[in-house]
Design an enzyme around this catalytic site. Structure first.
Site, short mmCIF file in Angstrom:
data_model
loop_
_atom_site.label_atom_id
_atom_site.label_comp_id
_atom_site.label_asym_id
_atom_site.label_seq_id
_atom_site.Cartn_x
_atom_site.Cartn_y
_atom_site.Cartn_z
N GLU A 288 2.82 2.56 6.09
CA GLU A 288 1.51 2.02 6.48
C GLU A 288 1.23 0.71 5.75
OE1 GLU A 288 0.14 2.84 9.41
OE2 GLU A 288 -0.02 4.90 8.70
N HIS A 289 0.77 -0.27 6.50
CA HIS A 289 0.48 -1.61 5.97
C HIS A 289 1.75 -2.27 5.42
CE1 HIS A 289 -3.88 -1.69 6.59
NE2 HIS A 289 -3.79 -0.38 6.44
N ASP B 265 4.16 -3.33 7.89
CA ASP B 265 4.76 -4.15 8.97
C ASP B 265 4.52 -5.65 8.76
OD1 ASP B 265 2.05 -3.97 9.79
OD2 ASP B 265 2.51 -3.45 11.88
N GLY C 235 -10.75 3.49 18.94
CA GLY C 235 -11.27 3.41 17.57
C GLY C 235 -10.74 4.53 16.70
N ALA C 236 -9.67 5.19 17.13
CA ALA C 236 -9.14 6.34 16.39
C ALA C 236 -7.84 5.98 15.67
CB ALA C 236 -8.90 7.50 17.35
N ASP D 130 2.72 -1.46 16.41
CA ASP D 130 2.12 -0.72 17.53
C ASP D 130 2.74 -1.13 18.86
OD1 ASP D 130 0.60 -0.01 15.37
OD2 ASP D 130 -1.21 -1.05 16.04
N TYR E 200 -8.95 -5.24 7.00
CA TYR E 200 -7.52 -5.36 7.31
C TYR E 200 -7.03 -6.77 6.96
CZ TYR E 200 -3.22 -5.02 10.12
OH TYR E 200 -1.91 -5.01 10.54
C1 GLA Z 1 -2.82 -1.32 12.50
C2 GLA Z 1 -2.01 -2.54 12.90
C3 GLA Z 1 -0.52 -2.34 12.60
C4 GLA Z 1 -0.30 -1.87 11.16
C5 GLA Z 1 -1.22 -0.71 10.82
C6 GLA Z 1 -1.16 -0.32 9.36
O1 GLA Z 1 -2.47 -0.25 13.30
O2 GLA Z 1 -2.18 -2.81 14.27
O3 GLA Z 1 0.18 -3.51 12.87
O4 GLA Z 1 -0.45 -2.93 10.27
O5 GLA Z 1 -2.58 -1.01 11.12
O6 GLA Z 1 0.08 0.19 9.05
#
Ligand code: GLA
Length: 397
Positions: free
Chosen positions: A41-42, A44, A129-130, A184, A233
């Site tokens: 997570e975070h 990419d 939003g989930a 994503d 973010y």
């Molecule tokens: C969101 C962003 C992704 C990624 C995640 C955190 O989903 O769209 O690109 O950075 O947050 O892992």
């Protein structure tokens, strides 16, 4: 949410009928999924590693050509219709559901793709939003549908899915204004049924890792919409970039946190502001965890995989500070249930969902315990989706 009893054929049929009533003609139908991230997570946007899976929630597009240069797009979710001229697309986003459509169209045009006018009907069931990537799913579905329609000679299979994902990410970064990474859109394009996708976000090389039978992906929605997420973010991204700048004095070849080892952070991290050092520690540790998790999955060691998920959650909560009380409660509740291998928040954070790997035969008890505990603790009824890894974008009819 779509009624689970409706079979895919039924719902495809309904969609076709709805399209024909509105626009006439005979549409093709495409579908692109949302995703859940198992770990990574975070990472990419730090050129690191991620391990998401596409899931059964998706956006569908029914599409048929028009003889002019207009795109007429109707959303079943918003009961709203918009029209665009392919030669005069809006310059700016409007804070409207159609921004994702226009953004993708603009990027396709910019990339030199010859598009044709069309009618589109959009219908999605990815909870919004989930943190399950409803936006990536509409982007990828629209991009794929338009490209496939424009080149009837090339059947969908030869469409470059990586390029499509990159164009969709660009639409979100440059048109919609969210600085998301590639995860994503990539998994919505490349996902495979029954597999998690291990992606190197720098080289964009990936491997499909089979998920063992008998394990469910339980996605628990805190029902807290991650609405403040965008500002936070972007701030996290900026802090990661500040970390790279600070460390580059000692590590001149470091282009991103991907290039920084835990030892280097240990040696030089003292010079960084505390917040920045903790952000870096999360990303660097998380990258290592993804690779360890991939090895664990390959040898079927779900206990090891689960431990890494728990560590990931702690790091996101304490060092990266993107969790919230509801996500933490959901994780605590899940950890106590029999048959749970691991659990953590998933996606950008500040609300949204957790992901739990749980033995399939324990999934019912899991749902009951977590639902009751969460409702008792928050007064709010969570939604729980029992998912399995699904295929990426494709034509369904
Ligand atoms: C969101 C962003 C992704 C990624 C995640 C955190 O989903 O769209 O690109 O950075 O947050 O892992």
């Amino acid at each position: 949410m779509v009624d689970a009893k409706r079979t895919l054929e039924d719902s495809t049929d309904l969609m076709r009928r709805s399209f024909v009533e509105r626009f006439g003609g005979s549409p093709r139908i495409y579908r692109a999924p949302g995703r859940v991230n198992l770990i990574g997570e975070h990472t990419d946007y730090n050129d690191g590693f991620v391990m998401p899976a596409a899931i059964g929630f998706h956006t569908r597009i029914a599409i048929a050509p028009r003889s002019d240069r207009k795109l007429v797009v109707y959303s079943e979710n918003y009961s709203d219709q918009v029209e665009f001229d392919l030669d005069h697309l809006p310059a700016k986003c409007a804070g409207h559901w159609s921004d994702y459509v226009v953004g993708v169209v603009k990027m396709l045009v910019h990339a030199g793709k010859e598009l044709r006018g069309a009618h589109l009907l959009v219908d999605g069931n990815v909870p919004q939003g989930a943190g399950l990537s409803s936006s990536a799913s509409i982007e990828v579905a629209v991009g794929y549908a338009l490209l496939d329609l424009a080149n009837p000679a090339i059947e969908g299979e030869s469409l470059d899915r990586t390029k499509l994902a990159l164009l969709c990410q660009r639409a979100e970064n440059e048109f919609v204004g969210a600085r998301c990474g590639i995860m994503d859109q990539f998994v919505s394009s490349h996902g495979e049924r029954g597999k998690a996708l291990l992606l190197d976000c720098r080289s964009l090389k990936y491997r499909q890792l089979p998920l063992p039978d008998g394990v469910a992906l339980a996605v628990c929605n805190t029902m807290v919409k991650h609405s403040i997420a965008q500002g936070e973010y972007n701030q996290r991204r900026a802090e990661c970039e500040a970390g790279v700048r600070g460390l580059s004095k000692h590590l001149p070849n470091a282009r991103a946190l991907r290039d920084v080892t835990p030892e280097a952070l240990e040696a030089y991290g003292e010079e960084l502001p505390d917040v920045v050092r903790r952000r870096c520690r999360h990303v660097i540790g998380e990258n290592a965890r993804v690779l360890q998790a991939a090895s664990a999955l390959e040898i079927g060691d779900l206990a090891a995989f689960g431990k890494l998920m728990r560590e990931s959650h702690r790091s996101l909560r304490d060092d990266f500070e993107v969790s919230c009380a509801e996500l933490d409660l959901m994780v605590e509740l899940a950890e106590q249930v029999e048959g749970v291998y691991g659990t953590r928040m998933t996606g950008g954070g500040f609300g949204g969902c957790t992901i739990t790997l749980v033995r399939a035969d324990c999934v019912e008890a899991f749902q009951q315990t977590v639902r009751q505990g969460y409702e008792r603790g928050t007064g709010c009824r969570p939604e729980i989706y029992v998912c399995s890894a699904a295929d990426g974008v494709g034509r369904v009819a």
